[in-house]
Design a protein around this motif. Structure first.
Motif, PDB file in Angstrom:
ATOM      1  N   UNK B  71      35.096  44.845  41.696  1.00 26.68           N
ATOM      2  CA  UNK B  71      36.475  44.796  41.187  1.00 26.68           C
ATOM      3  C   UNK B  71      36.527  45.572  39.881  1.00 26.68           C
ATOM      4  N   UNK B  72      37.517  46.469  39.756  1.00 27.68           N
ATOM      5  CA  UNK B  72      37.702  47.240  38.522  1.00 27.68           C
ATOM      6  C   UNK B  72      38.942  46.762  37.770  1.00 27.68           C
ATOM      7  N   UNK B  73      39.967  46.361  38.502  1.00 29.15           N
ATOM      8  CA  UNK B  73      41.178  45.910  37.822  1.00 29.15           C
ATOM      9  C   UNK B  73      41.772  44.737  38.588  1.00 29.15           C
ATOM     10  N   UNK B 104      44.824  44.231  34.110  1.00 28.31           N
ATOM     11  CA  UNK B 104      43.792  44.409  33.075  1.00 28.31           C
ATOM     12  C   UNK B 104      42.504  44.864  33.744  1.00 28.31           C
ATOM     13  N   UNK B 105      41.731  45.640  32.956  1.00 28.74           N
ATOM     14  CA  UNK B 105      40.482  46.153  33.513  1.00 28.74           C
ATOM     15  C   UNK B 105      39.481  44.998  33.572  1.00 28.74           C
ATOM     16  N   UNK B 106      38.545  45.095  34.470  1.00 32.24           N
ATOM     17  CA  UNK B 106      37.612  43.971  34.677  1.00 32.24           C
ATOM     18  C   UNK B 106      36.238  44.535  34.987  1.00 32.24           C
ATOM     19  N   UNK B 107      35.226  43.837  34.484  1.00 36.71           N
ATOM     20  CA  UNK B 107      33.876  44.141  34.978  1.00 36.71           C
ATOM     21  C   UNK B 107      33.107  42.835  34.973  1.00 36.71           C
ATOM     22  N   UNK B 108      32.273  42.673  36.009  1.00 36.10           N
ATOM     23  CA  UNK B 108      31.594  41.379  36.166  1.00 36.10           C
ATOM     24  C   UNK B 108      30.729  41.057  34.951  1.00 36.10           C
ATOM     25  N   UNK B 110      31.506  41.319  31.924  1.00 37.43           N
ATOM     26  CA  UNK B 110      32.279  40.691  30.835  1.00 37.43           C
ATOM     27  C   UNK B 110      33.065  39.495  31.361  1.00 37.43           C
TER      28      UNK B 110
ATOM     29  N   UNK C 362      30.145  36.678  40.948  1.00 39.10           N
ATOM     30  CA  UNK C 362      29.790  35.436  40.223  1.00 39.10           C
ATOM     31  C   UNK C 362      30.488  34.246  40.881  1.00 39.10           C
ATOM     32  N   UNK C 696      36.449  55.712  33.755  1.00 44.65           N
ATOM     33  CA  UNK C 696      36.237  54.444  34.457  1.00 44.65           C
ATOM     34  C   UNK C 696      36.687  54.557  35.901  1.00 44.65           C
ATOM     35  N   UNK C 697      37.926  54.971  36.064  1.00 48.41           N
ATOM     36  CA  UNK C 697      38.358  55.045  37.469  1.00 48.41           C
ATOM     37  C   UNK C 697      39.502  56.025  37.618  1.00 48.41           C
TER      38      UNK C 697
END
Lengths: 163, 150, 806
Positions: B71-73, B104-108, B110, C362, C696-697
């Motif tokens: 997942x990126x966003x 919002x941007x997301x990264x596992x 964080x 997770x 990023x993308x």
């Protein structure tokens, strides 16, 4: 009530014409016939006596005040009443026939129709509908319409007695 | 160029009765109604406008994935559903919805920090939804309630 | 006395002629009536009998008053609340509603306003367990809204469902007010003359009150080919409750070959149900699945388990389990837990195709206890995660994951109250951060940089603040002052190093138990200007809302403070009005900055709806960034990107959602998101999206559901990553709506988090919203094509005029 047949017939009217030859008498104007518990009313009443001496009556009403009859039921303190433009009573057969926009009420049950035949001995009635021209407020389609109240009330009402 | 300072909104109604589901924006809504001169009354008879909060819903959806399926966003939605009624009529207006969206941007890596960001964005959307609901109420004229055509 | 009775009798016929109808009264009509007074009656000539809510018609009606027995001969028809039953002959005991009709047919009209969906006491929501991947849900939404995700409106308002179903049977037995039992019956929701599908059952029970039907040894025939046999199935006339035995689901995926899932639903109670399913996977063997759902006034929960005893292609046992419960404890308290566990890292990627599942890394394992009232909120959690390691061979950077800290526990108490004109706010938190000593990696924002540390410890934070909100209709000024205190007590080995992916150490250091106190001052102010404008024939209020936000926070050296839950949020419209650019509690940025922004809105004067909102903003720094996450490069420029956002809901059924960010120093676009949707009516939607974030993308996202004429709909989604030059998700499908049944077929390609791409093929046949047969792509389509409406829900009135459909 069966006992009515042996009771004297009492007639009131504005006027009466008797025709002994034909054994008929015609009462006109607020006619009221009473015989025991039987009461018949109408604008005009024709009584005819047949060979065996039974009385047959035909009562005529008018659209505003149709002719009516009322009689106590045999062995019950319920009344049987009915109304129609014309009511014919056959003394011998103890049969009542009501014509056009007629209704017959027994206790709380009521039935409307264009022709009602009621045989008091057999306690049997036959009702025929008249189509649209026989429409009345109670049966707009002019068809036969009976409204029966539930009989299975708690004990104590005579209607529940097994016949 | 025609712009003037916003005066107190000349409202067509002074008091309002609120009923229906308890939502998280009830308190801020009452506060901002007060600053615009509208009192929230307790009994229906005094109300000149009836507001029923039907409910609110949050939704979190994946907005974009990386090439490797991470997942990126995320997309966050906050929706509140309400309807209006004149006190004397017994027909409620159509159900209206106010929707707010944030991404919002997301990264596992964080994860914990992004959970904090998510909560802040939901609060931000609630504040904005309250403002938008206020704007919907302020223009209403009892007797001639309006709802947006869809 | 004699005359008075006559007078009274004389007037009787005109007034009351049995007009008032008492309960239990029976009205009989016909062309002719024969009555044995008080006993039997016989009406002939299209006779009819009406009692309470029941109407009976027939050529001849015999009614026995004594025992209220009814016998209808010839064209018998009985109409009651739920529906109409017709046949040659009817015998019925009126009072107990017990009766029988041979060779009868029935028609059920199901005008029924469903229960409000959100928070309804019982599970009156459609459940789509038929989808093999449905068992695993998003973690955020609670039970009721999560189940509605296949109904695109999602509004928790009243859900009005209109449906009609019909059928026939060798005999229909009336067994009480709302119960009918049919033998060798046929049931369908297709209108008369269209016999596309039937459920044939040796016995079918219809319950008008709960609007549910139960069939025994039933067979579903579609276009007169039998496609399903089931010993027992219960379904709702209105698709209001889950079906009994959900129709089996079949499909194929590249990872597991042919799939056949046969779920069995057990409707335990109105607020409790369980689903057990066997799922045969071509290349892996038999998997068993179970789901138990329950909901009460003050609690709700869902438990899932999936068990694959021995996976043919990997040889080991694989399982997944989830236990989730939420409970309201009364006067503000609530508690719950949410624990998920999976047997191996590639479980989701190999056994599921839905990206909300395949993208999971997770898995939360924790519990909470919360208190909330108007002023105070307490949130106590115990939280750790099962992190799925990815061994996908595509790119090395994704090969090793970073592990979030465990919070055992974290207690947060916040308070907010108005004291006179002031608003006082208190944020306090005590957390104990822990982590398995073998899991020391933290991926840093900068690609191929990883922080390795074994530090664990406790953190206490207290941040009281007070503000003076001065609000007027034309504007506001809100000064705010607070003191932020944090203290750390770390245990064991606290040194850290930063390594690149290929193992080169670039930085080292040690964390120390320390504390940090710093004042935070901010001034937020804004003005509102309005003017009236007209566009075409609509009058709008255009607003101009300048906003100015100043923050001052002195610098404190925080390089020795560990990073438990902090990360630097990238600058965007969401974060330009923030005190602290770092989320979490470990870093407080030094700040001497002023943020300016202007918003203009177009408000529809009649409805107050916001048609358009445009914002442009920028932040000006009077101090360089001195506080950062280890290894991050610090900002030096004196002004931020220019940030803009535009959202619009145009009358032409277009809606727009765009954001653009431009870096003034390097004069380069750092973020550009354009989203447009054209949705003139339900069932016709086109979404166009381009999303770019520097380094990023960069993706294109097209999706659409488009009517192709006479019941056919085309479905498509194409999500291509320009940056990685590869497709991320592709979906193509066709949908046909034949009124009383819908068929959908969808082909999907999705890249998965922990293994390479997975292809899936869905076929679904939905019989009048009754039983959905075949794997259910509805939840997938809802996510894939925003604005998608399942054709079963599009009322046929939409063809004439657009229905008031959001």
């Amino acid at each position: 009530e069966k006992a009515d047949k042996d009771k004297p017939i009492n007639l009131e009217a504005d006027a009466v014409t008797v025709n002994d030859a034909k054994k008929t008498s015609i009462y006109t104007g607020n006619v009221i016939l009473t015989q025991g518990t039987l009461i018949i009313r109408g604008d005009k009443l024709v009584v005819r006596e047949d060979k065996e001496g039974f009385q047959h009556s035909t009562t005529y009403g008018n659209p505003q005040t149709p002719s009516t009859f009322k009689q106590k039921m045999e062995g019950k303190n319920e009344y049987m009443e009915g109304s129609g433009q014309r009511i014919e009573y056959d003394g011998r057969m103890d049969k009542v026939q009501l014509y056009t926009k007629a209704w017959v009420k027994k206790g709380d049950d009521i039935v409307h129709g264009d022709y009602i035949m009621y045989d008091a001995n057999a306690e049997y009635a036959e009702v025929i509908g008249g189509g649209s021209q026989a429409a009345t407020p109670a049966t707009p389609t002019g068809r036969v319409r009976a409204v029966i109240q539930p009989k299975k009330k708690p004990a104590g009402t005579d209607g529940a007695t097994a016949n | 160029c025609g712009f003037q300072m916003r005066g107190t909104a000349d409202l067509a109604f002074k008091n309002l009765y609120m009923q229906g589901a308890k939502t998280t924006i009830d308190k801020p809504l009452k506060k901002s109604l007060a600053t615009n001169g509208v009192t929230v009354v307790q009994d229906k008879e005094q109300a000149e406008l009836m507001l029923e909060m039907i409910g609110e819903k949050t939704e979190k959806r994946i907005l974009s994935l990386s090439g490797t399926g991470l997942v990126r966003e995320f997309d966050l939605y906050y929706r509140v559903y309400f309807r209006l009624k004149d006190p004397d009529s017994d027909v409620w207006g159509p159900e209206q919805m106010i929707e707010q969206r944030r991404d919002y941007s997301y990264s596992d890596a964080e994860l914990l920090a992004k959970q904090g960001e998510e909560l802040r964005l939901y609060d931000d959307m609630r504040t904005e939804a309250t403002r938008e609901l206020l704007r919907r109420l302020v223009v209403q004229k009892p007797g001639n309630l309006q709802a947006p055509k869809l | 006395a004699e005359t008075s009775e006559l007078e009274q009798m004389g007037s009787a016929p005109l007034q009351t002629v049995g007009v008032t109808s008492q309960p239990g009264e029976v009205v009989i009509e016909g062309d002719k009536l024969q009555m044995n007074l008080g006993r039997k009656m016989k009406a002939t000539g299209n006779a009819s009998l009406h009692q309470q809510s029941q109407d009976v018609y027939g050529d001849v009606i015999e009614y026995d008053e004594q025992n209220e027995a009814l016998h209808v001969l010839g064209n018998a028809r009985i109409e009651s609340g739920g529906g109409v039953v017709t046949g040659p002959e009817l015998r019925m005991q009126l009072d107990e509603n017990i009766g029988e009709m041979r060779d009868a047919s029935f028609k059920l009209n199901n005008q029924f306003t469903g229960l409000p969906l959100a928070g309804a006491a019982n599970l009156a929501t459609t459940k789509t367990f038929a989808d093999p991947n449905e068992g695993i849900t998003d973690n955020s939404s609670q039970i009721s809204s999560q189940n509605i995700d296949d109904k695109s409106t999602g509004s928790p308002g009243f859900q009005k469902r209109i449906g009609a179903s019909r059928g026939d049977a060798s005999a229909i037995f009336f067994e009480g007010q709302d119960k009918k039992r049919l033998t060798s019956a046929r049931y369908t929701t297709c209108e008369v003359g269209k016999d596309d599908w039937y459920i044939k059952a040796s016995e079918l029970e219809l319950d008008d009150y709960t609007k549910t039907a139960t069939a025994r040894n039933a067979r579903v025939e579609f276009l007169n080919t039998p496609i399903l046999y089931t010993p027992w199935i219960s379904f709702s006339f209105l698709n209001q409750r889950k079906t009994g035995l959900l129709a089996p689901t079949f499909g194929t995926t590249s990872r597991s070959g042919f799939e056949l899932l046969t779920p069995f639903y057990w409707n335990i109670a109105p607020n409790m149900d369980a689903t057990v399913a066997t799922r045969y996977l071509g290349t892996r063997g038999m998997q068993y699945q179970g789901e138990f759902r329950y909901m009460g006034e003050t609690y709700s929960g869902i438990d899932n388990v999936e068990y694959l005893p021995s996976d043919a292609s990997t040889g080991d046992t694989r399982y997944y389990a989830r236990l989730k419960h939420d409970q309201q404890l009364g006067n503000g308290w609530s508690a719950g837990y949410n624990v998920e566990k999976v047997s191996d890292d590639k479980y989701f990627s190999e056994l599921s195709t839905r990206i909300t599942v395949t993208s999971r890394v997770n898995l939360p394992q924790g519990g909470y206890i919360r208190y909330a009232d108007d002023v105070w909120k307490f949130d106590g959690i115990v939280q750790k995660y099962q992190t799925l390691e990815s061994t996908s061979t595509t790119s090395s950077s994704a090969s090793t994951r970073s592990y979030p800290y465990e919070r055992l526990p974290q207690l947060t108490l916040t308070g907010n109250d108005d004291i006179g004109p002031f608003n006082a706010n208190l944020y306090t938190q005590w957390s104990s951060f822990d982590r398995d000593s073998s899991k020391t990696r933290i991926n840093l924002a900068a690609d191929n940089q990883n922080l390795f540390t074994q530090v664990t410890g406790n953190r206490y934070t207290a941040y009281p603040s007070i503000s003076l909100p001065m609000a007027r209709p034309y504007g506001y000024i809100t000064p705010k002052l607070g003191v932020h205190y944090t203290s750390y007590s770390l245990n064991n080995n606290t040194d850290w190093r930063i390594e690149t992916d290929d193992g080169v150490t670039t930085q080292t250091g040690t964390f120390r138990s320390t504390n940090r106190t710093l004042p935070i001052a901010s001034l937020d102010s804004g003005l509102y200007f309005d003017r009236q404008t007209r566009i075409v024939n609509n009058s709008y209020t255009q607003t101009l809302e300048p906003r100015l936000y100043y923050v001052y926070i002195p610098y404190r050296d925080q390089s020795m403070i560990p990073v438990f839950d902090s990360a630097e949020a990238d600058l965007s419209m969401n974060t330009i009005f923030l005190e602290n650019q770092f989320t979490g509690g470990d870093r407080i940025n030094n700040a001497n900055q002023l943020t300016l922004a202007v918003t203009s809105r177009m408000i529809d004067n009649s409805t107050g709806e916001q048609r358009l909102a445009a914002t442009i903003g920028q932040r000006f720094y009077f101090a360089d960034q001195k506080v950062g996450i280890p290894g991050a490069n610090l900002r030096t420029g004196d002004s931020s990107d220019i940030v803009t956002a535009l959202t619009a809901k145009l009358l032409t059924k277009w809606s727009l959602d765009t954001a653009w960010q431009f870096n003034t120093d390097r004069s380069r676009t750092t973020k550009a998101n354009i989203g447009a949707r054209y949705n003139p009516e339900p069932g016709k939607v086109l979404n166009i999206g381009y999303r770019y974030t520097e380094e990023r993308l960069e993706q294109i996202n097209l999706s659409s559901q488009w009517p192709l004429g006479n019941g056919w709909y085309g479905l498509g989604r194409w999500n291509y990553s320009l940056r990685e030059d590869r497709p991320i998700e592709g979906l193509a499908g066709l949908e046909y709506n034949a009124g009383c049944w819908q068929a959908r077929t969808v082909l999907q390609r999705v890249s998965t988090a922990t293994a390479n791409a997975n292809y899936a093929f869905f076929i679904q046949l939905e019989l009048g919203g009754l039983a959905s047969i075949g794997s259910n792509p509805l939840t997938l389509l809802n996510r894939g094509i925003p604005g998608y409406t399942s054709t079963g829900l599009i009322s046929d009135t939409v063809q004439q005029q657009p229905s008031s459909y959001e």
